[in-house]
Design a protein around this motif. Structure first.
Motif, mmCIF file in Angstrom:
data_model
loop_
_atom_site.group_PDB
_atom_site.id
_atom_site.type_symbol
_atom_site.label_atom_id
_atom_site.label_comp_id
_atom_site.label_asym_id
_atom_site.label_seq_id
_atom_site.Cartn_x
_atom_site.Cartn_y
_atom_site.Cartn_z
ATOM 1 N N GLY A 280 37.700 36.930 39.121
ATOM 2 C CA GLY A 280 37.541 35.541 39.742
ATOM 3 C C GLY A 280 36.966 34.661 38.497
ATOM 4 N N LYS A 281 36.759 35.364 37.390
ATOM 5 C CA LYS A 281 36.639 34.280 36.144
ATOM 6 C C LYS A 281 37.695 33.704 35.556
ATOM 7 N N GLU B 93 30.870 45.032 37.815
ATOM 8 C CA GLU B 93 30.505 43.879 37.444
ATOM 9 C C GLU B 93 30.317 42.932 38.933
ATOM 10 N N LEU B 94 31.060 43.205 39.877
ATOM 11 C CA LEU B 94 30.930 42.228 41.068
ATOM 12 C C LEU B 94 30.063 43.020 42.130
ATOM 13 N N GLY B 95 29.428 43.980 41.739
ATOM 14 C CA GLY B 95 28.115 44.544 42.550
ATOM 15 C C GLY B 95 28.704 45.849 43.613
ATOM 16 N N LEU B 96 29.889 46.283 43.466
ATOM 17 C CA LEU B 96 30.161 47.072 44.199
ATOM 18 C C LEU B 96 29.666 48.546 43.678
ATOM 19 N N ALA B 97 29.565 49.360 44.625
ATOM 20 C CA ALA B 97 29.216 50.729 44.169
ATOM 21 C C ALA B 97 30.583 51.565 43.789
ATOM 22 N N ALA C 269 46.928 42.192 42.001
ATOM 23 C CA ALA C 269 45.732 41.700 41.827
ATOM 24 C C ALA C 269 44.789 40.856 42.909
ATOM 25 N N THR C 270 45.672 39.971 43.450
ATOM 26 C CA THR C 270 45.378 38.887 44.607
ATOM 27 C C THR C 270 44.832 39.914 45.686
#
Ligand SMILES: Cc1cc2nc3c(=O)[nH]c(=O)nc-3n(C[C@H](O)[C@H](O)[C@H](O)COP(=O)(O)OP(=O)(O)OC[C@H]3O[C@@H](n4cnc5c(N)ncnc54)[C@H](O)[C@@H]3O)c2cc1C
Length: 378
Positions: free
Chosen positions: A49-50, A155-159, A124-125
């Motif tokens: 999302g960057k 980076e997005l916080g998922l395991a 990707a979307t």
């Protein structure tokens, strides 16, 4: 000139034809609904999302290139010098460029749904939307693409769990560098699972995990990054394929008036083995070479082999020139790679064969000089 394909190899060939003075008509036939774009940010900035989707767009081709979107080529008839499109339309050509790239290999059984891959903007979307509401992701395949997807999800916080038959990244990065990247991933909490027998996706109809033989792993999202398949099916009746391979010569030629570039191609080494180089720089170099071959035939220059790749993952920005040996340790030319940055060189019997910058700013030309072929021919 007609170009079958709609991405970097196709766009580069169109630009190179014009740059080298071709003044006739150029038509680019792409089965996608988007103008040519780069896949490179799809596993990185676009997925996180960057970066916006627009940032992936390639520079527009001039008005003197007819870009036809949603134009899927289904057949090549070389004797008639024409292509057939999905609706039955025939497109004649004087010169043809084959640049139809590759598609992801999938693991799901025909009745299974919910296997994610990353190749197109739509892929990707779709994945971005799904990981936005998920807590865990399982990435099947620890190659460069799989590891980039794993890094972004981390980076997005998922395991994140990465499962592979082999230790991750070794094929392209060699054991020493691959291990540094994996260390960085583990420090960030990524779990790695070896599945020497391979995996089977489980869940019906929705995929919910994988079976690794001795154990089952579950996750909210399962992403397959297990390699790709060259898009050569439409060439089946053309007489141009060797098995499923589209072999190009050193000037990217396939047959009279037909050239090819990018991920769709293979090259044959002197010992008869075929080799793919499914990377951005190869697609660009081959696109340029293919254009010159169409225009100048045997007088076209033979492109210099110039292996150059990059990846960004787990806080490491890695640029590579040359072929990194499987099991050799590099010489550290600058920095401290164990602290996450450095300039590295691999040698074989005293001759440089590869160079890598890791979180270390160095001009690409210098890196190439330190790496394999540039040093040998310099
Ligand atoms: C997510 C991702 C990240 C990547 N990151 C990197 C990176 O960091 N560094 C790097 O070096 N490389 C990277 N790569 C690899 C690089 O993107 C590819 O090598 C490059 O896209 C190859 O370009 P191409 O034009 O040959 O093929 P493709 O990109 O596959 O394009 C082929 C085009 O042809 C179209 N097409 C296919 N069949 C037909 C048909 N029958 N009729 C009409 N059109 C057709 C396709 O829809 C597509 O538009 C990445 C790849 C992916 C998927």
């Amino acid at each position: 000139m007609v170009i079958a394909g709609g991405s970097i190899a196709a766009a580069t060939t169109a630009q190179a034809l014009r740059a080298h003075g071709f003044e006739g008509g150029i038509t680019l036939l792409s089965d996608e609904i988007h103008a040519p774009y780069s896949r490179v940010p799809l596993s990185k900035g676009v997925l996180s999302g960057k970066e916006t989707l627009d940032s992936a767009a390639l520079p527009e081709l001039g008005e003197d290139v007819a870009v036809r979107l949603g134009a899927r080529v289904t057949e090549l008839r070389p004797k008639e010098q024409r292509l057939v499109l999905v609706g039955g339309e025939h497109v004649p050509y004087d010169g043809l460029v084959i640049a139809t790239g590759a598609r992801p290999r999938r693991l799901a059984a025909p009745d299974q749904t919910g296997e994610y891959v990353v190749r197109t903007l739509e892929d990707a979307t779709r994945l971005k939307g799904r990981i936005g509401t998920a807590e865990s992701v399982l990435v099947v395949g620890g190659g460069v693409l799989g590891m980039e997807v794993a890094s972004t999800c981390n980076e997005l916080g998922l395991a994140v769990t990465v499962v592979d038959r082999d230790p991750p990244l070794r094929r392209l990065l060699g054991a020493w560098l691959a291990d540094r990247v994996v260390e960085s991933a583990v420090e960030r909490g990524v779990r790695f699972v070896r599945a020497p027998e391979g995996v089977r996706l489980v869940g019906s109809p929705e995929v919910t995990g994988v079976d690794c033989g001795d154990r089952r792993l579950n996750a909210d999202v399962v992403v397959s990054a297990v390699g790709d398949i060259a898009n050569t099916d439409w060439l089946a009746g053309s007489g141009l394929l060797h098995g499923a391979d589209l072999v190009v010569d050193e000037r990217c030629r396939v047959a009279p008036d037909i050239v090819a570039a990018g991920d769709v191609t293979v090259t044959r080494a002197e010992d008869g083995t075929v080799r793919r180089s499914p990377h951005w720089t190869s697609a660009v170099l081959q696109g340029q070479a293919a254009a010159r071959s169409l225009l100048d035939g045997d007088a076209a220059p033979v492109p210099r082999a110039d292996p150059y790749y990059w990846t960004e993952q787990f806080g490491l920005d890695i640029k590579m020139s040359g072929d990194i040996p499987a099991d050799t340790e590099p010489t550290v030319l600058a920095g401290d790679p164990r602290r996450g940055s450095g300039l590295l060189q691999w040698q074989d019997r005293g001759r440089p064969v590869a160079a890598v910058s890791m979180n270390h700013r160095v001009p690409v030309a210098k890196l190439k000089k330190l790496g394999a072929r540039a040093s040998v021919t310099a």
